[in-house]
Design an enzyme around this catalytic site. Sequence first.
Site, PDB file in Angstrom:
ATOM      1  N   ASP A 102      47.051  42.483  40.622  1.00  0.00           N
ATOM      2  CA  ASP A 102      47.198  43.577  39.662  1.00  0.00           C
ATOM      3  C   ASP A 102      48.075  44.729  40.142  1.00  0.00           C
ATOM      4  OD1 ASP A 102      45.162  42.005  38.690  1.00  0.00           O
ATOM      5  OD2 ASP A 102      43.810  43.656  38.257  1.00  0.00           O
ATOM      6  N   GLU A 109      39.817  44.076  30.939  1.00  0.00           N
ATOM      7  CA  GLU A 109      40.309  44.526  32.240  1.00  0.00           C
ATOM      8  C   GLU A 109      41.547  45.408  32.055  1.00  0.00           C
ATOM      9  OE1 GLU A 109      39.063  41.530  35.697  1.00  0.00           O
ATOM     10  OE2 GLU A 109      40.882  40.918  34.681  1.00  0.00           O
ATOM     11  N   ARG A 163      35.204  48.472  35.590  1.00  0.00           N
ATOM     12  CA  ARG A 163      36.258  48.620  36.591  1.00  0.00           C
ATOM     13  C   ARG A 163      37.594  49.059  35.990  1.00  0.00           C
ATOM     14  NH1 ARG A 163      34.875  43.058  36.798  1.00  0.00           N
ATOM     15  NH2 ARG A 163      36.350  41.643  35.780  1.00  0.00           N
ATOM     16  N   GLN A 197      47.179  45.011  44.148  1.00  0.00           N
ATOM     17  CA  GLN A 197      46.090  44.322  44.810  1.00  0.00           C
ATOM     18  C   GLN A 197      46.661  43.320  45.815  1.00  0.00           C
ATOM     19  OE1 GLN A 197      42.193  44.339  43.374  1.00  0.00           O
ATOM     20  NE2 GLN A 197      43.260  46.212  43.932  1.00  0.00           N
ATOM     21  N   LEU A 207      48.264  37.057  49.035  1.00  0.00           N
ATOM     22  CA  LEU A 207      48.250  37.123  47.580  1.00  0.00           C
ATOM     23  C   LEU A 207      48.411  38.539  47.054  1.00  0.00           C
ATOM     24  CD1 LEU A 207      46.299  35.176  45.035  1.00  0.00           C
ATOM     25  CD2 LEU A 207      45.851  37.626  45.057  1.00  0.00           C
TER      26      LEU A 207
END
Length: 501
Positions: A48, A224, A167, A64, A45
């Site tokens: 981001d 985010e 984050r 990511q 997978l």
Amino acid sequence: MKEWTTEERYRPLLESDKEMLEKMHEEISQSVWRTDFHVQSVTGLMSDTNGFSYWNEKWHLFFQWFAYGAVHGMKHWYHVESEDLVHWQNKGLALQPTRYEDNKGCFSGSGFPTKDCLYLAYTGNSRDELYRRIPYQLLAKLDKDGKITKQQMPIILPAPGYTEHQRDPKLFFHEGKYYILLGAQNDAGKGTFILYRSDHIETGWELLGELKVRGYDDFGFMVECPDIERIGDDWMLLFSPQGLQPQGDLYRTKFNNTYFIGKMDFDNLEFIPNGPFVELDRGFDFYAAQCANQSLYPNTAVLEAWFGVSEYNYPICDEQGWAGLQTLARELTIKDGKLLQRPCRAAESIKGELLFHVQAGEILTDNMLGLMPSACVIKIEDPYNEGIKFNLFARSERKGFEIFYDKKASTLTLDRSEMTNRFNQDYGEDRNIYLPNGLKSLEIFVDHSTIEIFINDGEFVASSRIFPEIDENLIRMGGKDVNVYIWIANKTVVDDFVIWP
């Protein structure tokens, strides 16, 4: 679908698994939905966009990555590299969890180029012995030999007054100071922004406080992937709020990407919008956008994003062991206070042979015979007199992915409800985009399992995933006196197996 245990999701990436992962990649690479000009995961997978920067005469893009399957698990950073934002090469594993402060994953962050190194600021997803999350903001640097070194100590510790959700540091520079903008959730469960400042990248970070947005106080339950960019004389505040409620045709995906254009008041920690809260992409599948730290293109931001949405599922490729892409890179400019998003300038190199050409309704070239190319670029110009309708990946009795412009209503509708493979239906299978100035042009990039539509030279953009079956291979067009060009797409991304040097 396989049920993943916590232990399986949080297994570290082991070099002893190289043979297994290489075999997995060989199988994945045969998928008809792998792409020709989009960055895609080697295995597992992708999500981001991270660390996007222009450094050492190349574009560096990280994302990511969980290697073992199409699920969210132990996050690493993967690295790809380009000279022009279109031709990408896999460089392999970049950041991996190796210490207590990132023991459950290297979460998202940004890059900052300097003369000698590319700094990478990221969130360490740490869990203590009771499995409580502790977010640390960490720093690493990539040197010119390709070696990544992590700084020993965190640069920012968790701030009081906020939950474990702190984050996605955006590192930037302004008037002699370094800043980090964090996405956060306060103790009241509201999404917000936190701003830090330092004289040096590696040390001395101080909490300035919350960045407020004048006239707005509700960004859902979490913010985010915040980003702040200066474009000419204006500032853009870009972020991914979670928990927005749909408002008519807006905010219909589960989680959205949004922005403000305005002014940044550093003294009072306030962003002052000059217009409304705007959805960045009006399609089905787009999230976690990030602008590159770059100085190559003045008065321009360069953007990449995850071609997906958090908590969405894409069963057809999930079952094949991979999920997620990066979008086509965009160049962002501001004109008369409005954001324009255009394909990066090198996107012209994606266009190969001209397959089809209609001029003022007259067919001049037709090498398609009604068949839909799996990867192509479509340009539609001057649809002034009538509405238009295009059906991509259609079948004889089904409309496939439909693009329809209603001139009377000044509305462009995208509809994927009659594709064979349907997914994330709870969030709607159509999108309606009101065009206040009417429809002047469409530039459509199609890449096996993606459709990106640039409307009116960047006034709007709509990004959508699709998974056409073999018999969904027709294209139908309707419109009077319209100009249409269709080029076959060149392959610009190398889909090879690279993890470890």
